[in-house]
Design an enzyme around this catalytic site. Sequence first.
Site, PDB file in Angstrom:
ATOM      1  N   HIS A   1       0.857  -1.199   0.000  1.00 40.10           N
ATOM      2  CA  HIS A   1       0.000   0.000   0.000  1.00 40.10           C
ATOM      3  C   HIS A   1       0.889   1.244   0.000  1.00 40.10           C
ATOM      4  CE1 HIS A   1      -3.413  -2.634   1.721  1.00 40.10           C
ATOM      5  NE2 HIS A   1      -3.595  -2.425   0.432  1.00 40.10           N
ATOM      6  N   ALA A   2       0.689   2.086  -0.992  1.00 40.71           N
ATOM      7  CA  ALA A   2       1.616   3.183  -1.265  1.00 40.71           C
ATOM      8  C   ALA A   2       1.841   4.125  -0.076  1.00 40.71           C
ATOM      9  CB  ALA A   2       1.099   3.971  -2.468  1.00 40.71           C
ATOM     10  N   ARG A   3       0.767   4.501   0.588  1.00 38.11           N
ATOM     11  CA  ARG A   3       0.860   5.557   1.606  1.00 38.11           C
ATOM     12  C   ARG A   3       1.429   5.090   2.941  1.00 38.11           C
ATOM     13  NH1 ARG A   3      -5.677   5.629   1.656  1.00 38.11           N
ATOM     14  NH2 ARG A   3      -6.007   3.645   2.747  1.00 38.11           N
ATOM     15  N   GLU A   4       1.633   3.787   3.104  1.00 40.09           N
ATOM     16  CA  GLU A   4       2.080   3.246   4.395  1.00 40.09           C
ATOM     17  C   GLU A   4       3.606   3.293   4.455  1.00 40.09           C
ATOM     18  OE1 GLU A   4       0.002  -0.536   4.496  1.00 40.09           O
ATOM     19  OE2 GLU A   4      -1.921   0.467   4.194  1.00 40.09           O
TER      20      GLU A   4
ATOM     21  N   ARG B   1      -3.172   4.669  -2.189  1.00 42.70           N
ATOM     22  CA  ARG B   1      -3.069   3.305  -1.655  1.00 42.70           C
ATOM     23  C   ARG B   1      -2.737   2.267  -2.737  1.00 42.70           C
ATOM     24  NH1 ARG B   1      -5.635  -0.205   2.383  1.00 42.70           N
ATOM     25  NH2 ARG B   1      -6.731  -1.971   1.450  1.00 42.70           N
TER      26      ARG B   1
ATOM     27  N   ASN C   1      -3.506  -5.575  -2.483  1.00 39.60           N
ATOM     28  CA  ASN C   1      -3.825  -6.525  -1.405  1.00 39.60           C
ATOM     29  C   ASN C   1      -5.285  -6.994  -1.460  1.00 39.60           C
ATOM     30  OD1 ASN C   1      -2.491  -8.038   0.566  1.00 39.60           O
ATOM     31  ND2 ASN C   1      -3.353  -6.798   2.241  1.00 39.60           N
ATOM     32  N   ARG C   2      -5.893  -6.828  -2.632  1.00 34.46           N
ATOM     33  CA  ARG C   2      -7.180  -7.459  -2.940  1.00 34.46           C
ATOM     34  C   ARG C   2      -7.063  -8.254  -4.229  1.00 34.46           C
ATOM     35  NH1 ARG C   2      -7.278  -5.840   1.262  1.00 34.46           N
ATOM     36  NH2 ARG C   2      -8.750  -4.531   2.409  1.00 34.46           N
TER      37      ARG C   2
ATOM     38  N   HIS D   1       2.458  -3.627   6.923  1.00 31.48           N
ATOM     39  CA  HIS D   1       1.517  -2.532   6.645  1.00 31.48           C
ATOM     40  C   HIS D   1       1.522  -1.524   7.793  1.00 31.48           C
ATOM     41  CE1 HIS D   1      -0.991  -4.517   3.392  1.00 31.48           C
ATOM     42  NE2 HIS D   1      -0.260  -5.535   3.824  1.00 31.48           N
ATOM     43  N   SER D   2       0.728  -0.473   7.611  1.00 26.95           N
ATOM     44  CA  SER D   2       0.377   0.392   8.733  1.00 26.95           C
ATOM     45  C   SER D   2      -1.017   0.921   8.457  1.00 26.95           C
ATOM     46  CB  SER D   2       1.369   1.550   8.881  1.00 26.95           C
ATOM     47  OG  SER D   2       1.174   2.527   7.866  1.00 26.95           O
ATOM     48  N   TYR D   3      -1.773   1.422   9.405  1.00 25.64           N
ATOM     49  CA  TYR D   3      -1.354   1.486  10.789  1.00 25.64           C
ATOM     50  C   TYR D   3      -2.405   0.790  11.636  1.00 25.64           C
ATOM     51  CZ  TYR D   3      -4.941   5.149  10.685  1.00 25.64           C
ATOM     52  OH  TYR D   3      -6.127   5.815  10.498  1.00 25.64           O
TER      53      TYR D   3
ATOM     54  N   TYR E   1     -10.553  -6.580  10.093  1.00 22.51           N
ATOM     55  CA  TYR E   1     -11.850  -6.711   9.408  1.00 22.51           C
ATOM     56  C   TYR E   1     -11.697  -7.806   8.360  1.00 22.51           C
ATOM     57  CZ  TYR E   1      -9.123  -3.268   6.727  1.00 22.51           C
ATOM     58  OH  TYR E   1      -8.105  -2.602   6.094  1.00 22.51           O
TER      59      TYR E   1
ATOM     60  N   GLU F   1       0.568  -4.745  11.199  1.00 23.84           N
ATOM     61  CA  GLU F   1       0.150  -3.347  11.056  1.00 23.84           C
ATOM     62  C   GLU F   1       0.993  -2.572  12.064  1.00 23.84           C
ATOM     63  OE1 GLU F   1      -1.983  -2.076   8.911  1.00 23.84           O
ATOM     64  OE2 GLU F   1      -3.184  -3.791   8.235  1.00 23.84           O
TER      65      GLU F   1
HETATM   66  O1  0X9 Z   1      -6.891  -4.132   4.377  1.00 25.47           O
HETATM   67  C1  0X9 Z   1      -5.726  -4.527   4.230  1.00 25.47           C
HETATM   68  O2  0X9 Z   1      -5.278  -4.869   3.146  1.00 25.47           O
HETATM   69  C2  0X9 Z   1      -4.793  -4.566   5.447  1.00 25.47           C
HETATM   70  N1  0X9 Z   1      -5.005  -3.391   6.258  1.00 25.47           N
HETATM   71  S1  0X9 Z   1      -4.547  -1.899   5.712  1.00 25.47           S
HETATM   72  O3  0X9 Z   1      -5.110  -0.907   6.622  1.00 25.47           O
HETATM   73  N2  0X9 Z   1      -2.965  -1.753   5.806  1.00 25.47           N
HETATM   74  O4  0X9 Z   1      -4.975  -1.729   4.358  1.00 25.47           O
HETATM   75  C3  0X9 Z   1      -5.092  -5.787   6.283  1.00 25.47           C
HETATM   76  C4  0X9 Z   1      -4.894  -7.098   5.603  1.00 25.47           C
HETATM   77  C5  0X9 Z   1      -5.011  -8.245   6.572  1.00 25.47           C
HETATM   78  N3  0X9 Z   1      -4.980  -9.538   5.937  1.00 25.47           N
HETATM   79  C6  0X9 Z   1      -6.094 -10.161   5.462  1.00 25.47           C
HETATM   80  N4  0X9 Z   1      -7.266  -9.629   5.573  1.00 25.47           N
HETATM   81  N5  0X9 Z   1      -5.929 -11.312   4.888  1.00 25.47           N
HETATM   82 ZN    ZN Z   2      -1.872  -1.754   4.099  1.00 26.34          ZN
END
Ligand code: 0X9
Ligand code: ZN
Length: 310
Positions: free
Chosen positions: A69-72, A127, A144-145, A197-199, A249, A271
């Site tokens: 994620h770019a901003r982290e 992001r 990360n999706r 990651h953060s945060y 989440y 995180e």
């Molecule tokens: O949402 C995300 O990709 C991560 N949090 S962030 O605030 N840095 O964007 C959490 C990812 C946790 N891992 C899984 N959900 N598998």
């Molecule tokens: Zn992240």
Amino acid sequence: RNSTTSYSYTKYNEWHKISAWTARIAAKKPKLISRLQIGKTFENRPMYVLQVGKQKDSKKAIFMDCGIHAREWISPAFCQWFVKEAIRTYGKDKVMTNLLDNMNFYILPVLNIDGYIWSWTSDRCWRKNRSNVTSNKCIGVDLNRNFDAAWGTVDASKDPCTENFCGPSAESEPETKAVAAFIRSHLSSIKAYLSIHSYSQMILFPYGYTLNKAPNHDELNELAKKASQAIASLYGKKYKYGTSALTIYPSSGCSDDWAYNQGIKYSFTFELRDRGKYGFFLPESEIKPTCQEIMLAVKLMASHILSRTM
Ligand code: 0X9
Ligand code: ZN
């Protein structure tokens, strides 16, 4: 912050400085570090992994991604810190010496390079990556999706204009594809996957896309607990730990869950600081303490993983 600021482990570094650093540190420690190119970004930038370890063909390895994620910005800062500390303490610190003698670390200092650059030049809150194959009107896929783990289901949007756009298909993005291909081709050695990651100060483990418990849930939970205690022992910072779905989440298409499903039994997302006071804009004065506390956690996990995968 201007272009005359030179490279520093206690500052946030622009991509061109991180890139130059990867070449420099690999050249300075050829017996401990090799620089590998694993692919190219959407905007055609080379993606580098630093392989850190004494034996080049080690049977065990840990992969760590930073900057998905770019901003982290604290995330790439940690990957750089990790490499610096690894070589600084090799031969001095017993734990690190044992780790580097017996396993490799594959460190990807910035996974989302194009997005990271965009967060420096145009939008500090960016992001996603900078891919625009699907739409002229909105740019970027949340990398990360985009992994092939229940892709396109929970907390993933098919709308290119959203922050959690999962892309047109799993692994549609060159950055995702490069990481996934590298992992697939090193599956016999990679024992752990760490995603930084953060945060919010958390240590997360599978799953994110389902509430089901992972087969080795108890071991992961115990390891996360010990890591959290190690972190707190230094500056008293509290890091929550637990499954992604329950602790932060539910979300799908994440690198950690994908790696876990490839058979990598130790998969964690960190995180880092803070819990929201500065959020993504963590002051540079917090880089050092954050990296120091996370270093303890990573070393503890790596030692456990090394001993358990003998
Ligand atoms: O949402 C995300 O990709 C991560 N949090 S962030 O605030 N840095 O964007 C959490 C990812 C946790 N891992 C899984 N959900 N598998
Ligand atoms: Zn992240």
